[in-house]
Design a protein around this motif. Sequence first.
Motif, short mmCIF file in Angstrom:
data_model
loop_
_atom_site.label_atom_id
_atom_site.label_comp_id
_atom_site.label_asym_id
_atom_site.label_seq_id
_atom_site.Cartn_x
_atom_site.Cartn_y
_atom_site.Cartn_z
N ILE A 1 0.85 -1.20 0.00
CA ILE A 1 0.00 0.00 0.00
C ILE A 1 0.88 1.24 0.00
CG2 ILE A 1 -1.83 1.24 1.19
CD1 ILE A 1 -2.54 -1.44 2.55
N GLU A 2 0.66 2.12 -0.96
CA GLU A 2 1.37 3.39 -1.03
C GLU A 2 0.58 4.50 -0.35
OE1 GLU A 2 4.45 3.84 -2.27
OE2 GLU A 2 4.59 1.69 -2.66
N SER A 3 -0.72 4.50 -0.56
CA SER A 3 -1.57 5.51 0.07
C SER A 3 -3.01 5.03 0.04
CB SER A 3 -1.45 6.87 -0.63
OG SER A 3 -1.94 6.78 -1.97
N VAL A 4 -3.86 5.70 0.82
CA VAL A 4 -5.29 5.40 0.86
C VAL A 4 -6.03 6.63 0.35
CG1 VAL A 4 -7.25 4.76 2.30
CG2 VAL A 4 -4.98 3.83 2.80
N VAL A 5 -6.84 6.44 -0.68
CA VAL A 5 -7.57 7.54 -1.31
C VAL A 5 -9.03 7.46 -0.89
CG1 VAL A 5 -8.20 8.64 -3.49
CG2 VAL A 5 -5.99 7.46 -3.27
N MET A 6 -9.53 8.52 -0.24
CA MET A 6 -10.91 8.52 0.26
C MET A 6 -11.75 9.49 -0.55
SD MET A 6 -9.96 8.32 4.32
CE MET A 6 -8.42 9.21 4.05
N ASP A 7 -12.65 8.95 -1.34
CA ASP A 7 -13.56 9.76 -2.15
C ASP A 7 -14.90 9.83 -1.44
OD1 ASP A 7 -14.64 11.18 -4.23
OD2 ASP A 7 -13.97 9.81 -5.80
N ARG A 8 -15.86 10.54 -2.02
CA ARG A 8 -17.16 10.68 -1.37
C ARG A 8 -17.92 9.37 -1.32
NH1 ARG A 8 -19.67 15.31 -4.90
NH2 ARG A 8 -18.50 14.13 -6.45
N HIS A 9 -17.73 8.52 -2.32
CA HIS A 9 -18.53 7.30 -2.42
C HIS A 9 -17.72 6.02 -2.34
CE1 HIS A 9 -21.65 10.08 -3.45
NE2 HIS A 9 -21.10 10.41 -4.59
N GLU A 10 -16.42 6.11 -2.35
CA GLU A 10 -15.61 4.91 -2.29
C GLU A 10 -14.23 5.22 -1.73
OE1 GLU A 10 -15.66 3.97 -6.49
OE2 GLU A 10 -13.60 4.69 -6.72
N THR A 11 -13.61 4.18 -1.18
CA THR A 11 -12.25 4.29 -0.67
C THR A 11 -11.38 3.36 -1.51
OG1 THR A 11 -13.02 4.77 1.56
CG2 THR A 11 -10.76 4.00 1.34
N ARG A 12 -10.23 3.86 -1.94
CA ARG A 12 -9.36 3.08 -2.81
C ARG A 12 -7.96 2.97 -2.22
NH1 ARG A 12 -11.83 6.87 -5.99
NH2 ARG A 12 -9.91 8.07 -6.26
N LEU A 13 -7.32 1.85 -2.49
CA LEU A 13 -5.93 1.67 -2.13
C LEU A 13 -5.07 2.00 -3.34
CD1 LEU A 13 -5.98 -1.75 -0.23
CD2 LEU A 13 -6.46 0.53 0.66
#
Length: 211
Positions: free
Chosen positions: A173-185
């Motif tokens: 995992i490099e970072s965690v991306v948190m959007d309004r409707h989904e979370t992505r690795l």
Amino acid sequence: MQRTERLFALAEYLRGRRTGVTAEVLAERFSVTVRTIYRDLDALRAAALPVGAERGRGGGYALDRGYSLPPVNFTAREAALVVALGRFAIGMRLLPFTGTLESALDKVRSALSTSAQRELLDRLRELTFLGVPSLPTRKPVREALERAWFERQPLRITYVDGNFLETVREVRIESVVMDRHETRLDAVDLASGERRHFRLDRITRAEVVGA
């Protein structure tokens, strides 16, 4: 912000980072000039706080690593906002590290006096967040992700893509991306070296490699 209040906040900020931060960043953080920050740093040194300057990458001003301040005391107002935002992150399923976050929120509450806890509850009743929560994720997946992220360990995931094809991958995992409707690795596939995003809700199983 009065100068005394700013000096205390500056000391707390440096204590919380423990890595170098430039005078320019501090000036922007506290909405003052760089010259004022230099004067504030001199005032902290005069008050026997071991503020030093570090050179090189990640350098800047920092407190000596062996120095510690007394425990932080939250006001009911500060605690209410911290707890409210934490509850929002959990409720919206944005932040996958719910175990650590819930533990931290419990500590914030427990640090308050009885009267401050009552005031905290009153304030929280007056705060309402509206929004569309992110897609749900299985608890074991969140727990494995949390451990891999904080311990910087590889993660073996079972992933279902948009074509419903299931694959097993080992990723870093490099970072965690948190959007309004989904979370992505944002992660690197260790087999191919490819860097890509993995939607958290599409990970059906996860385990820390070597666990």
